[in-house]
Design a protein around this motif. Structure first.
Motif: not given
Ligand SMILES: NC(=O)c1ccc[n+]([C@@H]2O[C@H](COP(=O)([O-])OP(=O)(O)OC[C@H]3O[C@@H](n4cnc5c(N)ncnc54)[C@H](O)[C@@H]3O)[C@@H](O)[C@H]2O)c1
Ligand SMILES: O=P([O-])([O-])O[C@@H]1[C@@H](O)[C@H](O)[C@@H](O)[C@H](O)[C@@H]1O
Length: 539
Positions: A220-233, A267-280
């Motif tokens: 892959l040239d790029q990975i985007i990490v997207l959170w669609t897991a459960n809502t946290e407090r 933090m892991a995504a950012i340190d792996e140079n991956c765009i991070y998107i929070n869906g929650s």
């Protein structure tokens, strides 16, 4: 399938090279100063150069919460469209589509034809974007079910389509994930058997290793990490822990219990140079994480997909207030029976969602001091109830009461039933595609020698999010059509096309009407060159 139109802009201010699209764009704004009761308006203009990388590359999306209703439905939708599947229902044969996605199923007004009629183009045809069929999908879940089992559990996809997808989706298995019972509802514990063990730092290292293995395995040239897991407090932002990148890293190594699973993933995504998107809705992107993203030039976006009730609210309240009507009471109730609703039945997780669903009217109300005194807001109540029987079919009921002329009132009541995941999944696609596009854009002004990317907090994605994260000091915009115009006009600017103003003077001013009807308008030369767009490419 009919060939979709491709676009070429013929302008002295647009230059196409193999690698980039260059545009020279006149960015105009009006600066306003107050002088006592007077407002002084001063138009300004800046000549910007915009560069858009044409190469899309091979892109992966790694979903946190891959086995959930959204994650399994997103996977089903990508596969169904990739294979152009059709399936049978009681209403006859259905074909795959991306309805609900603004990039795939919405158009942008491009301009007008020789008769003066509007011409529209699919948003995905304006600039080079990832094709959904090409996305590589991977991810994590605390639940061990494979994607076919997750799809069955979700009860979102039609049965016959499930049968056509099962074989391929059964080969997809979520990677073990980070589980902290202090951050999601206790009623989720029975799913939590597919876990990364160890300290928070060890978990962070494992997530980084997962990202590396996904990148290497799929080239892959790029990975985007997207959170669609459960809502946290919400996590409690603590000085010395969440406030700076350095403190966050130290606290992670110290296994600080107030660092949430979502913040570790980010933090892991950012340190792996991956765009991070929070869906929650939770506050994953703590100040230290945003600082880390800024230091590393890695893009982030959030929070909370804006899929249904809130999306409608950001239109209705904008319509009412811009019509000079005064919403004074907004009550948003819904019940649903999916696992998201189950998790939200816990007070701390509901509170996260209540916050993201409640702030969406603030900018609209503050835009009209005629109707609202400083600090005055409508009564606004959000209610979510968990009713297992209805599953993913969310039943939303809203009541909007507004004051009208001479203190009369008007009450709008809306009933909205939908498969919640079928509204959210197209947004996941758009978040991925648009984040990837904006990450390929660069800007400079005048004789600057270096190109600058957008700010790492991708606020143009606000249209897709309930509680938009913006750069420090930037205003939060929730009004839906301002948010959409923001996306449209940035894409147009990358092609040196001015914002759609909808003035249609060619249909209002007689001499312009004559030019249009005589054909003179279409035969006029393009406007004069504003600036050489780096004739020989990037120097
Ligand atoms: N219309 C919508 O569906 C919609 C709209 C806005 C926001 N959201 C948000 O999207 C999220 C997902 O919604 P859903 O309907 O798919 O919920 P879901 O419960 O079906 O899916 C969430 C998945 O996340 C997994 N999970 C929980 N904690 C995890 C962790 N720490 N790491 C990895 N996986 C974990 C769960 O096992 C589950 O499979 C929720 O936070 C929801 O509030 C959904
Ligand atoms: O997008 P929207 O319809 O305003 O909000 C939705 C809530 O009403 C629903 O209860 C929740 O489960 C979804 O995650 C989503 O957040």
């Amino acid at each position: 399938m009919e060939k979709t139109p491709s676009l070429v802009v013929t302008s002295p201010n647009v230059k196409y090279t193999d690698e980039y699209i260059y545009s020279d764009y006149q960015y105009e704004e009006t600066l306003v100063t107050k002088n006592g009761d007077d407002l002084i308006a001063k138009p300004i203009r800046k000549t910007l150069s915009i560069r858009t990388e044409r190469k899309v590359g091979k892109v992966g999306v790694m979903l946190v919460g891959w086995g959930g209703n959204n994650g399994s439905t997103f996977t089903a939708a990508v596969l169904a469209n990739r294979h152009q599947l059709s399936w049978n229902t009681k209403n006859g044969q259905m074909d795959s589509n991306w309805v609900g996605s603004i990039t795939q199923a919405s158009t942008v007004r491009l301009g007008m034809d020789e008769k003066g009629n509007d011409v529209h183009i699919p948003m995905c045809n304006l600039l080079p974007m990832i094709h959904p069929d090409d996305l590589v999908i991977d991810g994590w879940d605390i639940s061990p079910l494979n994607l076919a089992e997750s799809m069955v559990r979700a009860k979102v996809i039609d049965y016959d389509l499930q049968q056509k997808l099962k074989k391929e989706m059964s080969t997809m298995k979520p990677r073990p994930a980070i589980y902290d019972p202090d951050f999601i509802a206790a009623n989720q514990s029975d799913r939590a058997t597919n876990l990364i063990r160890g300290t928070r730092h060890e978990q962070y290292l494992q997530v980084r290793a997962d990202i590396k293995s996904c990148r290497d395995k799929n080239k892959l040239d790029q990975i985007i990490v997207l959170w669609t897991a459960n809502t946290e407090r919400f996590c409690e932002i603590r000085e010395g822990v969440h406030d700076t990148s350095e403190n966050l890293e130290r606290a992670l190594r110290d296994n600080d219990s107030e660092i949430s699973p979502s913040t570790i993933f980010a933090m892991a995504a950012i340190d792996e140079n991956c765009i991070y998107i929070n869906g929650s809705p939770q506050n994953t992107l703590v100040p230290g994480l945003v600082q880390r993203a800024e230091q590393r030039g890695v893009f982030v976006a959030g929070d909370d997909f804006k899929s249904g009730q809130t999306k409608l609210k950001s239109v209705l309240v904008d319509f009412l207030v811009s019509a000079g009507l005064k919403p004074v009471s907004i009550v948003s109730y819904n019940h649903l029976g999916n696992n998201d609703g189950k998790n939200l039945s816990a007070p701390k997780q509901f509170r996260s969602k209540e916050i993201s669903k409640s702030n969406v009217v603030d900018d609209i109300v503050e835009s009209n001091p005629i109707l609202y005194k400083p600090g005055e807001k409508p009564d606004h109540v959000v209610v979510i109830k968990y009713v297992p029987y209805v599953g993913d079919s969310k039943r939303a009921m809203d009541e909007y009461t507004s004051e009208i002329l001479l203190h009369g009132t008007n009450t709008l009541v809306v009933h909205n039933t939908c498969e919640d995941s079928l509204l959210a999944v197209p947004l996941i696609l758009d978040l991925v595609l648009l984040a990837h596009l904006f990450a390929r854009m660069a800007f400079r002004e005048g004789d600057m020698t270096t190109w600058s990317s957008m700010h790492v907090v991708l606020s143009p994605l606000s249209y897709l999010l309930k509680a938009p994260l913006v750069p420090a000091g930037a205003p939060v915009v929730n009004a839906l059509f301002k948010q959409r115009a923001n996306i449209e006009n940035i894409l147009r600017a990358a092609l040196a096309l001015h914002p759609n103003h909808h003035m249609q003077l060619e249909h209002k001013i007689p001499f312009l009407m004559s030019e249009l009807h005589s054909g003179a308008l279409f035969n006029s030369p393009p406007h004069k060159k504003q600036k050489v767009a780096h004739e020989n490419g990037d120097q």
